[in-house]
Design a protein around this motif. Sequence first.
Motif, mmCIF file in Angstrom:
data_model
loop_
_atom_site.group_PDB
_atom_site.id
_atom_site.type_symbol
_atom_site.label_atom_id
_atom_site.label_comp_id
_atom_site.label_asym_id
_atom_site.label_seq_id
_atom_site.Cartn_x
_atom_site.Cartn_y
_atom_site.Cartn_z
ATOM 1 N N SER A 191 0.530 -15.949 31.773
ATOM 2 C CA SER A 191 -0.349 -15.031 32.494
ATOM 3 C C SER A 191 -1.745 -15.623 32.672
ATOM 4 O O SER A 191 -2.345 -15.513 33.749
ATOM 5 N N GLU A 239 3.704 -3.337 36.298
ATOM 6 C CA GLU A 239 4.460 -2.938 35.109
ATOM 7 C C GLU A 239 4.163 -1.491 34.723
ATOM 8 O O GLU A 239 5.047 -0.757 34.281
ATOM 9 N N ALA A 252 6.577 -10.911 32.595
ATOM 10 C CA ALA A 252 5.960 -9.671 32.144
ATOM 11 C C ALA A 252 7.002 -8.585 32.316
ATOM 12 O O ALA A 252 7.747 -8.593 33.303
ATOM 13 N N TYR A 255 3.670 -9.186 27.994
ATOM 14 C CA TYR A 255 3.503 -10.305 28.923
ATOM 15 C C TYR A 255 3.257 -11.589 28.146
ATOM 16 O O TYR A 255 2.635 -11.592 27.087
#
Length: 245
Positions: free
Chosen positions: A131, A150, A115, A126
Amino acid sequence: MGAGGRGRRQGRLAGLAVALVAAAACMVEPVGQPADPTEQRQPASPSAEVTRADGTDTVEEFQQDMADAQRLAEQYWAAQFRASGQSFRPIRQVITYQRDGEVTCGGQEVPRNNAVYCTVSDYIAYDINWSFGAFRQIGDAFVFYLLAHEYAHGIQTRLGIRYNFTIQQELQADCMAGAFLGDSVRAGTLTLEEGDLEEFNEGLLAVGDDPSQPWFAEGSHGTPEQRAEHFFRGYERSLSACDLG
């Protein structure tokens, strides 16, 4: 958030050693590349004022959790900027990808199993397959940490924060992610369920740098203990613990 009826995921983190922003591409900052003016930020899906996961591990819950995390991050940081008398500009876009090179940042290919926040075009990207797999192994708390970390890089960019070493940038982002999530819990906009703090801790311990990684190397994020320490410092003490000046 919370495990709810889907049960704990003990002992399944070893396969995630490369997970959660452990690669150098966590914050991608090409030099001298203009942002693409055609990119448009996608709004998060609407949700209830108080966020709570429903205790499943379906694709639908993953998507809803990611949308909720984005919405809460935008609300939180807008309030922080407003309190300091500054205007706030949300991150323009949160996008998914599945293949190496499917997404680029200023000419650099974004790798799979990662990510990133791209400073040049102001987006978070991402790997959706990676994920979702981590979400099912660790728990839904993973999604909120992933987006929070992030998003913190985007806030660093807006505040003009740039350290000499990558590890400083990353550990501060961990602290800021913890502050956002802890403050949201205290404000009642995010609800923790049994096991969520454990999910945060186990996830952070699983994604620290290899012991052989020099702290000063480009792309270093910190040891497992450092990452957990900085996250929970922010979680418990809010942004005052994150050296924002």
